[in-house]
Motif scaffolding. Structure first.
Motif, PDB file in Angstrom:
ATOM      1  N   PRO A  32       0.779  -1.162  -0.097  1.00 38.74           N
ATOM      2  CA  PRO A  32      -0.011   0.099   0.260  1.00 38.74           C
ATOM      3  C   PRO A  32       0.837   1.174   0.094  1.00 38.74           C
ATOM      4  CG  PRO A  32      -0.862  -1.700   1.596  1.00 38.74           C
ATOM      5  CD  PRO A  32       0.488  -2.115   1.203  1.00 38.74           C
ATOM      6  N   GLY A  33       2.031   1.278   0.423  1.00 35.77           N
ATOM      7  CA  GLY A  33       2.956   2.319   0.467  1.00 35.77           C
ATOM      8  C   GLY A  33       3.495   2.836  -1.007  1.00 35.77           C
ATOM      9  N   ALA A  34       3.125   2.117  -1.670  1.00 36.57           N
ATOM     10  CA  ALA A  34       3.446   2.389  -3.355  1.00 36.57           C
ATOM     11  C   ALA A  34       2.121   2.550  -4.122  1.00 36.57           C
ATOM     12  CB  ALA A  34       4.403   1.207  -3.821  1.00 36.57           C
ATOM     13  N   GLY A  35       1.124   2.948  -3.431  1.00 36.71           N
ATOM     14  CA  GLY A  35      -0.335   3.019  -3.758  1.00 36.71           C
ATOM     15  C   GLY A  35      -0.384   4.099  -4.958  1.00 36.71           C
ATOM     16  N   PHE A  36       0.610   5.181  -5.037  1.00 38.71           N
ATOM     17  CA  PHE A  36       0.285   6.166  -6.016  1.00 38.71           C
ATOM     18  C   PHE A  36       1.345   5.889  -7.367  1.00 38.71           C
ATOM     19  CE2 PHE A  36       0.037  10.880  -7.151  1.00 38.71           C
ATOM     20  CZ  PHE A  36      -1.185  10.676  -7.580  1.00 38.71           C
ATOM     21  N   ILE A  37       1.973   4.613  -7.314  1.00 33.88           N
ATOM     22  CA  ILE A  37       2.904   4.363  -8.237  1.00 33.88           C
ATOM     23  C   ILE A  37       2.476   3.274  -9.231  1.00 33.88           C
ATOM     24  CG2 ILE A  37       5.337   3.297  -8.840  1.00 33.88           C
ATOM     25  CD1 ILE A  37       6.128   3.983  -6.092  1.00 33.88           C
ATOM     26  N   THR A  38       1.898   3.761 -10.343  1.00 30.25           N
ATOM     27  CA  THR A  38       1.390   2.888 -11.564  1.00 30.25           C
ATOM     28  C   THR A  38       1.975   3.404 -12.885  1.00 30.25           C
ATOM     29  OG1 THR A  38      -0.531   1.515 -12.230  1.00 30.25           O
ATOM     30  CG2 THR A  38      -0.737   3.965 -11.813  1.00 30.25           C
ATOM     31  N   GLY A  39       2.103   2.576 -13.868  1.00 34.22           N
ATOM     32  CA  GLY A  39       2.682   2.828 -15.016  1.00 34.22           C
ATOM     33  C   GLY A  39       4.121   3.333 -15.171  1.00 34.22           C
ATOM     34  N   ALA A  40       4.717   3.185 -13.992  1.00 34.51           N
ATOM     35  CA  ALA A  40       6.201   3.588 -14.129  1.00 34.51           C
ATOM     36  C   ALA A  40       7.096   2.541 -14.306  1.00 34.51           C
ATOM     37  CB  ALA A  40       6.523   4.202 -12.581  1.00 34.51           C
ATOM     38  N   ASP A  41       8.367   2.704 -14.751  1.00 35.96           N
ATOM     39  CA  ASP A  41       9.328   1.785 -14.752  1.00 35.96           C
ATOM     40  C   ASP A  41      10.560   2.065 -13.548  1.00 35.96           C
ATOM     41  OD1 ASP A  41      11.171  -0.600 -15.910  1.00 35.96           O
ATOM     42  OD2 ASP A  41      12.509   0.957 -16.165  1.00 35.96           O
ATOM     43  N   ILE A  42      10.793   1.282 -12.793  1.00 39.90           N
ATOM     44  CA  ILE A  42      11.551   1.636 -11.707  1.00 39.90           C
ATOM     45  C   ILE A  42      13.062   0.853 -12.048  1.00 39.90           C
ATOM     46  CG2 ILE A  42      12.146   1.343  -9.104  1.00 39.90           C
ATOM     47  CD1 ILE A  42       9.463   2.858  -9.971  1.00 39.90           C
ATOM     48  N   LEU A  43      13.873   1.747 -12.103  1.00 41.89           N
ATOM     49  CA  LEU A  43      15.510   1.500 -12.463  1.00 41.89           C
ATOM     50  C   LEU A  43      15.942   0.849 -10.993  1.00 41.89           C
ATOM     51  CD1 LEU A  43      16.520   4.478 -14.637  1.00 41.89           C
ATOM     52  CD2 LEU A  43      16.706   2.088 -15.346  1.00 41.89           C
ATOM     53  N   ILE A  44      16.692  -0.385 -11.130  1.00 48.36           N
ATOM     54  CA  ILE A  44      17.399  -0.947  -9.939  1.00 48.36           C
ATOM     55  C   ILE A  44      18.902  -1.204 -10.382  1.00 48.36           C
ATOM     56  CG2 ILE A  44      17.317  -2.584  -8.072  1.00 48.36           C
ATOM     57  CD1 ILE A  44      14.619  -2.975  -8.801  1.00 48.36           C
ATOM     58  N   ASP A  45      19.629  -0.196 -11.006  1.00 48.88           N
ATOM     59  CA  ASP A  45      20.846  -0.280 -11.643  1.00 48.88           C
ATOM     60  C   ASP A  45      22.152   0.116 -10.990  1.00 48.88           C
ATOM     61  OD1 ASP A  45      20.307   2.383 -11.893  1.00 48.88           O
ATOM     62  OD2 ASP A  45      20.587   2.655 -14.011  1.00 48.88           O
ATOM     63  N   GLY A  46      22.013   0.518  -9.871  1.00 45.04           N
ATOM     64  CA  GLY A  46      23.507   0.862  -9.256  1.00 45.04           C
ATOM     65  C   GLY A  46      23.902   2.185  -9.748  1.00 45.04           C
ATOM     66  N   GLY A  47      22.968   2.992 -10.357  1.00 40.96           N
ATOM     67  CA  GLY A  47      23.454   4.399 -11.061  1.00 40.96           C
ATOM     68  C   GLY A  47      23.884   4.205 -12.287  1.00 40.96           C
ATOM     69  N   ILE A  48      23.923   2.921 -13.147  1.00 41.06           N
ATOM     70  CA  ILE A  48      24.619   2.904 -14.360  1.00 41.06           C
ATOM     71  C   ILE A  48      23.816   3.723 -15.464  1.00 41.06           C
ATOM     72  CG2 ILE A  48      23.622   0.800 -15.451  1.00 41.06           C
ATOM     73  CD1 ILE A  48      26.259  -0.129 -16.091  1.00 41.06           C
ATOM     74  N   ARG A  49      22.639   3.893 -15.577  1.00 43.29           N
ATOM     75  CA  ARG A  49      22.038   4.716 -16.467  1.00 43.29           C
ATOM     76  C   ARG A  49      22.164   6.340 -16.053  1.00 43.29           C
ATOM     77  NH1 ARG A  49      20.585   6.583 -20.504  1.00 43.29           N
ATOM     78  NH2 ARG A  49      18.637   6.309 -21.555  1.00 43.29           N
ATOM     79  N   SER A  50      22.574   6.570 -15.289  1.00 45.72           N
ATOM     80  CA  SER A  50      22.602   8.014 -14.661  1.00 45.72           C
ATOM     81  C   SER A  50      24.039   8.740 -15.182  1.00 45.72           C
ATOM     82  CB  SER A  50      22.549   8.171 -13.177  1.00 45.72           C
ATOM     83  OG  SER A  50      21.527   7.680 -12.579  1.00 45.72           O
ATOM     84  N   GLU A  51      25.063   7.814 -15.786  1.00 42.46           N
ATOM     85  CA  GLU A  51      26.242   8.282 -16.010  1.00 42.46           C
ATOM     86  C   GLU A  51      26.594   7.993 -17.413  1.00 42.46           C
ATOM     87  OE1 GLU A  51      30.898   8.078 -13.778  1.00 42.46           O
ATOM     88  OE2 GLU A  51      29.631   6.066 -14.161  1.00 42.46           O
ATOM     89  N   LEU A  52      26.894   9.344 -18.104  1.00 37.85           N
ATOM     90  CA  LEU A  52      27.082   9.345 -19.352  1.00 37.85           C
ATOM     91  C   LEU A  52      28.493   8.564 -19.762  1.00 37.85           C
ATOM     92  CD1 LEU A  52      26.067   9.912 -22.322  1.00 37.85           C
ATOM     93  CD2 LEU A  52      27.099  12.242 -22.001  1.00 37.85           C
ATOM     94  N   TYR A  53      29.538   9.118 -19.207  1.00 40.84           N
ATOM     95  CA  TYR A  53      30.882   8.304 -19.504  1.00 40.84           C
ATOM     96  C   TYR A  53      31.509   8.086 -18.041  1.00 40.84           C
ATOM     97  CZ  TYR A  53      30.467  10.721 -23.936  1.00 40.84           C
ATOM     98  OH  TYR A  53      30.118  11.051 -25.314  1.00 40.84           O
ATOM     99  N   ALA A  54      32.115   6.864 -18.234  1.00 41.18           N
ATOM    100  CA  ALA A  54      32.570   6.398 -16.654  1.00 41.18           C
ATOM    101  C   ALA A  54      34.244   7.168 -16.665  1.00 41.18           C
ATOM    102  CB  ALA A  54      32.715   4.836 -16.762  1.00 41.18           C
TER     103      ALA A  54
END
Length: 255
Positions: free
Chosen positions: A233-255
């Motif tokens: 129920p704590g996530a009751g306002f979350i729908t239609g979303a995609d949740i990234l569980i990626d250790g931040g890899i998608r946030s960085e353009l160049y390593a």
């Protein structure tokens, strides 16, 4: 006897699926797992005695197996509360060498099976007042890698399917979300590493870990905690979303 929700998990015999099944069972939920693989008892070691997940043989590439899985899980009039579609296979090859059979198999398992499970779940949840569907996409639905055309296309499509299910059925009390794991230390990652036969798999895993800003691979338990929250129920306002569980890899353009 458990007194919680009824949870149906496709692809729960190992890795992320087994961790999610164990997490729900530990919360007194009744968990039904379908997988083409056999589940070793130790994968559910964290489940309380007497409420271990019920494991059934299920090949999600066969629509009849998906239907049978739901029928058995809901036998006796159980209310369907949560469905976790944790299915995925990978067939590698550049588009000029990837076979049509491998393309079709990948989409059948990764996308069509999730569509069929959503279809049945929506039917049941509309009748009983709502529920939560959680689909498994992938970081490769956001950004691709070489030789992953079929896998990446299927997982990007899962996100589109999720959004549409969410907006079609929000008024019926049904939430639908997807998760996009990064590199999680699962048997599938071991298989992927072993595919590159000219490299040591452990060296590859260390190399992949270093690509993440957190400088490690994720764990199935971390994904399980996210899935458990999304179904709450704590996530009751979350729908239609995609949740990234990626250790931040998608946030960085160049390593």
């Amino acid at each position: 006897m458990p007194g919680g929700r009824t949870i149906v998990i496709f692809g729960g015999a190992r890795g992320i699926g087994a961790a999610v099944a164990t997490r729900f069972a530990a919360a007194d939920d009744r968990v039904f797992v379908g997988d083409v693989l056999d589940a070793s008892p130790e994968v559910f070691a964290g489940a309380p005695q007497g409420n271990e997940p019920v494991v059934m043989k299920c090949d999600v590439g066969r629509p009849g197996d998906i239907a049978t899985m739901f029928d058995r899980a809901l036998d006796g009039g159980r209310k369907l509360d949560v469905v976790f579609n944790n299915v995925g296979i990978a067939r590698y090859g550049e588009v000029d060498t990837l076979s049509l059979d491998d393309w079709r198999l990948t989409l059948d398992v990764n996308l069509t099976a999730q569509f069929l499970a959503c279809k049945r779940a929506v039917t049941e949840m509309k009748r009983t007042g709502g529920g939560v569907i959680i689909n498994t996409a992938s970081i490769l639905g956001h950004a691709s890698q070489k030789t992953t055309a079929a896998y990446a296309a299927s997982k990007a499509a899962v996100m589109a399917l999720t959004r549409t299910v969410a907006i079609d059925h929000a008024k019926e009390g049904i939430r639908c979300v997807s998760i996009s794991p990064g590199t999680i230390d699962t048997p599938l990652v071991q298989i992927a590493a072993a595919t590159f036969r000219d490299r040591d798999p452990d060296d590859l895993k260390r190399e992949w870990a270093a690509l993440h800003p957190l400088n490690r691979l994720g764990t199935p338990k971390e994904v399980a905690e996210t899935v458990f929250f999304l179904a709450s129920p704590g996530a009751g306002f979350i729908t239609g979303a995609d949740i990234l569980i990626d250790g931040g890899i998608r946030s960085e353009l160049y390593a």
